[in-house]
Design a protein around this motif. Structure first.
Motif, PDB file in Angstrom:
ATOM      1  N   CYS A  75       0.804  -1.223   0.000  1.00 45.94           N
ATOM      2  CA  CYS A  75       0.000   0.000   0.000  1.00 45.94           C
ATOM      3  C   CYS A  75       0.842   1.280   0.000  1.00 45.94           C
ATOM      4  O   CYS A  75       0.318   2.351  -0.286  1.00 45.94           O
ATOM      5  N   GLN A  76       2.141   1.189   0.292  1.00 42.25           N
ATOM      6  CA  GLN A  76       2.955   2.392   0.435  1.00 42.25           C
ATOM      7  C   GLN A  76       2.939   3.326  -0.781  1.00 42.25           C
ATOM      8  O   GLN A  76       2.940   4.542  -0.605  1.00 42.25           O
ATOM      9  N   PRO A  77       2.917   2.808  -2.015  1.00 38.58           N
ATOM     10  CA  PRO A  77       2.920   3.724  -3.149  1.00 38.58           C
ATOM     11  C   PRO A  77       1.675   4.610  -3.240  1.00 38.58           C
ATOM     12  O   PRO A  77       1.718   5.681  -3.840  1.00 38.58           O
ATOM     13  N   PHE A  78       0.560   4.173  -2.646  1.00 35.93           N
ATOM     14  CA  PHE A  78      -0.701   4.888  -2.797  1.00 35.93           C
ATOM     15  C   PHE A  78      -1.327   5.345  -1.486  1.00 35.93           C
ATOM     16  O   PHE A  78      -2.236   6.158  -1.488  1.00 35.93           O
TER      17      PHE A  78
ATOM     18  N   GLY B 166       3.163   6.493  -6.169  1.00 36.50           N
ATOM     19  CA  GLY B 166       2.224   5.892  -7.114  1.00 36.50           C
ATOM     20  C   GLY B 166       2.855   4.862  -8.024  1.00 36.50           C
ATOM     21  O   GLY B 166       3.621   4.008  -7.594  1.00 36.50           O
ATOM     22  N   TRP B 167       2.538   4.949  -9.313  1.00 34.17           N
ATOM     23  CA  TRP B 167       3.025   3.978 -10.282  1.00 34.17           C
ATOM     24  C   TRP B 167       4.547   4.036 -10.458  1.00 34.17           C
ATOM     25  O   TRP B 167       5.142   3.113 -10.982  1.00 34.17           O
TER      26      TRP B 167
ATOM     27  N   THR C  73      -6.454   3.636   1.344  1.00 34.07           N
ATOM     28  CA  THR C  73      -6.820   5.044   1.299  1.00 34.07           C
ATOM     29  C   THR C  73      -5.848   5.742   0.370  1.00 34.07           C
ATOM     30  O   THR C  73      -4.647   5.559   0.451  1.00 34.07           O
ATOM     31  N   GLY C  74      -6.344   6.502  -0.537  1.00 29.44           N
ATOM     32  CA  GLY C  74      -5.499   7.197  -1.494  1.00 29.44           C
ATOM     33  C   GLY C  74      -5.531   6.560  -2.868  1.00 29.44           C
ATOM     34  O   GLY C  74      -5.279   7.218  -3.866  1.00 29.44           O
ATOM     35  N   PHE C  75      -5.847   5.270  -2.950  1.00 32.33           N
ATOM     36  CA  PHE C  75      -5.855   4.583  -4.241  1.00 32.33           C
ATOM     37  C   PHE C  75      -6.993   5.087  -5.125  1.00 32.33           C
ATOM     38  O   PHE C  75      -6.863   5.125  -6.342  1.00 32.33           O
TER      39      PHE C  75
END
Length: 103
Positions: free
Chosen positions: A29-32, A40-41, A76-78
């Motif tokens: 989940c860390q990227p988003f 992100g990506w 959360t954030g995705f």
């Protein structure tokens, strides 16, 4: 029912996986996430989400497909649009799935 489990530390040949009823992915989940670095990506850990999409695609396109559903864990954030972007990472995933499997 057969359970096939693997993680990113294993090199899995997608064409060697048996037909399954469900694909469930819980990528990092860390990227988003709201508390992570939010790369992100661009974050290499987000490639686990892409791998999950490829597994879904591979199962759908099998002649002996038994896939009934797929679940990709949300964080959360995705589903939120990053600053300066016109769509969320979730929108990207939906588009990728539509392009790859036509649904």
């Amino acid at each position: 029912m057969r359970l096939v489990s693997f993680d990113s530390s294993h090199q899995v040949k997608l064409d060697e996986l048996p037909p399954v009823h469900a694909v469930v992915g819980g990528p990092p989940c860390q990227p988003f996430g709201n508390t992570g670095a939010k790369h992100g990506w661009e974050d290499e850990r987000s490639q686990a989400r892409i791998a999950t999409i490829h597994r879904i695609e591979q199962q759908v396109k099998r002649s002996d497909s038994k896939l009934l559903f797929a679940v990709i864990e949300n964080v959360t954030g995705f589903a939120q649009k990053p600053s300066g972007q016109d769509k969320s990472p979730l929108d990207d995933v939906i588009e990728m799935l539509q392009d790859k499997i036509g649904h």
